[in-house]
Design a protein around this motif. Structure first.
Motif, PDB file in Angstrom:
ATOM      1  N   ASP A 109      38.469  32.268  37.688  1.00 57.97           N
ATOM      2  CA  ASP A 109      39.490  32.771  36.772  1.00 57.97           C
ATOM      3  C   ASP A 109      40.598  33.531  37.485  1.00 57.97           C
ATOM      4  O   ASP A 109      41.690  33.724  36.920  1.00 57.97           O
ATOM      5  CB  ASP A 109      38.853  33.693  35.725  1.00 57.97           C
ATOM      6  CG  ASP A 109      38.011  32.950  34.710  1.00 57.97           C
ATOM      7  OD1 ASP A 109      37.955  31.709  34.775  1.00 57.97           O
ATOM      8  OD2 ASP A 109      37.394  33.610  33.848  1.00 57.97           O
ATOM      9  N   THR A 131      37.999  40.450  36.151  1.00 54.48           N
ATOM     10  CA  THR A 131      38.846  39.311  35.801  1.00 54.48           C
ATOM     11  C   THR A 131      39.641  39.669  34.548  1.00 54.48           C
ATOM     12  O   THR A 131      39.461  40.740  33.962  1.00 54.48           O
ATOM     13  CB  THR A 131      38.001  38.050  35.512  1.00 54.48           C
ATOM     14  OG1 THR A 131      37.340  38.213  34.232  1.00 54.48           O
ATOM     15  CG2 THR A 131      36.955  37.818  36.594  1.00 54.48           C
ATOM     16  N   LYS A 133      39.131  38.587  31.789  1.00 46.01           N
ATOM     17  CA  LYS A 133      38.144  38.671  30.707  1.00 46.01           C
ATOM     18  C   LYS A 133      37.221  39.870  30.875  1.00 46.01           C
ATOM     19  O   LYS A 133      36.233  40.008  30.143  1.00 46.01           O
ATOM     20  CB  LYS A 133      37.313  37.387  30.664  1.00 46.01           C
ATOM     21  CG  LYS A 133      38.124  36.119  30.425  1.00 46.01           C
ATOM     22  CD  LYS A 133      37.243  34.884  30.564  1.00 46.01           C
ATOM     23  CE  LYS A 133      38.072  33.606  30.435  1.00 46.01           C
ATOM     24  NZ  LYS A 133      37.249  32.394  30.679  1.00 46.01           N
ATOM     25  N   LEU A 136      32.880  40.135  35.387  1.00 38.78           N
ATOM     26  CA  LEU A 136      32.044  38.944  35.344  1.00 38.78           C
ATOM     27  C   LEU A 136      31.269  38.833  36.647  1.00 38.78           C
ATOM     28  O   LEU A 136      31.733  39.278  37.700  1.00 38.78           O
ATOM     29  CB  LEU A 136      32.893  37.679  35.147  1.00 38.78           C
ATOM     30  CG  LEU A 136      33.661  37.547  33.828  1.00 38.78           C
ATOM     31  CD1 LEU A 136      34.544  36.293  33.856  1.00 38.78           C
ATOM     32  CD2 LEU A 136      32.719  37.506  32.637  1.00 38.78           C
TER      33      LEU A 136
END
Length: 360
Positions: A109, A131, A133, A136
């Motif tokens: 990502d 990341t 998001k 991770l």
């Protein structure tokens, strides 16, 4: 601390003092890896340091690990870094761009091509990474083939040439902190059975071949190298062979007459002194946990030629002047070390003169 303010030479550069700005990831590049609009000001503000070593800068798409880290392998990257070097030189400073290939410390990502990360062996570090998001887990990387290794060495060579084209005074090869070169050195990240794994000589081979390629491309006087013996960062365990690999590597690198060796020192005093005795060129020692009062201790003792500093220089653009005057330092804003809005925590730290004028 008087020796800290004496002149010294790095390659063909005559530096005004022996303080270096250590490389620090700031995650403020544009999405394509071009340095951000405020990056020239950020580094120029700190031009009174004897030498500036930039944040880790990837030599290829595969080399990127973190969001918004800069690159030095496209024309736009070169143009962006040219703005940085021009401002630093205008302010009287010198700048080396640190070439950092993160190897397995990445996530699809975070990279332009969204591919699996690469490493000496297909072993995940067992650590998370930030990341878009959120945090991770880092996936298992793809093991580099011998052909891939040669391609990666060429990427380093081209990135070094691009750095010089951008006006940098030199480059620092990042062989520390659990990134790709360090992954080749370390026992728990390198399980290869070919000429790049196993023995002391083989574990050092990739580092030496990268150095040889860069020296051939831009010259030894423009090439520095960074190591961090004994680092536990990014899931690294160098194993029992670790010190032997470093002593062999240092002896081999010394043959190239590099501009400097930069040691992130984590406590093995015996090894540090052995490195010093085997390294005839300038030695930079960044001693972990060092107090401000001890900033020049290794220079005074002859163990080092320069003292790199990280967060102190980040939070104090005029660190040289403050230390000379005994003026209190700004505290770093930890919340904006790796991100921020505009100038916040980046170019807005006040100087000593600005603070004094506010009191008048």
């Amino acid at each position: 601390m008087e020796k800290l303010w004496s002149k010294t030479k790095i390659g063909n550069l005559e530096l005004s003092n022996r303080l270096a700005m250590a490389p620090m990831t700031r995650s403020r590049a544009q999405e394509d890896g071009t340095p951000g609009e405020l990056t020239p000001l950020y580094y120029a503000q700190r031009a009174s340091m004897g030498l500036i070593i930039t944040e880790g800068t990837q030599p290829s798409d595969d080399g990127q690990g973190y969001l918004r880290s800069p690159g030095i392998y496209t024309e736009k990257h070169i143009e962006g870094w040219r703005k940085v070097t021009d401002e630093v030189h205008e302010a009287g400073g010198f700048l080396f761009i640190q070439l950092m290939h993160v190897g397995r410390i990445s996530h699809p990502d975070n990279t332009p091509h969204h591919r699996q990360a690469v490493a000496p062996s297909a072993i995940a570090p067992g650590e998370p990474i930030f990341t878009a998001k959120g945090m991770l887990d880092i996936p298992v990387p793809r093991e580099l083939s011998e052909e891939d290794i040669q391609t990666t060495i060429v990427d380093f060579r081209k990135a070094a040439a691009a750095a010089i084209a951008a006006g940098a005074d030199g480059v620092e090869i990042h062989g520390a902190n659990g990134y790709l070169i360090n992954q080749f050195i370390s026992e728990n990240s390198n399980k290869r059975m070919d000429e790049y794994g196993g023995s002391v000589e083989n574990r050092a081979r990739f580092a030496i071949e990268v150095t040889k390629a860069i020296v051939e491309e831009i010259g030894a006087d423009r090439t520095g190298f960074r190591i961090s013996p004994g680092t536990p960062l990014n899931g690294i365990d160098e194993g029992e062979q670790g010190p032997a690999v470093y002593l062999y590597l240092v002896k081999e690198l010394a043959k190239y007459n590099l501009a400097y060796l930069h040691v992130m020192h984590l406590g093995n005093e015996t090894l540090l002194r052995e490195i010093r005795s085997n390294w005839p060129q300038p030695l930079l020692v960044n001693r972990a946990g060092r107090s401000l009062e001890d900033i020049g201790i290794d220079i005074d003792s002859g163990l080092a030629d320069m003292a790199p500093v990280g967060v102190w220089s980040l939070a104090n653009p005029d660190l040289v002047e403050r230390l000379k005057e005994g003026f209190p330092l700004n505290e770093a804003d930890r919340a904006t070390l790796y991100s921020g809005n505009g100038s916040e925590g980046y170019t807005d730290y006040p100087t000593m003169k600005e603070l004094m004028s506010q009191k008048e």
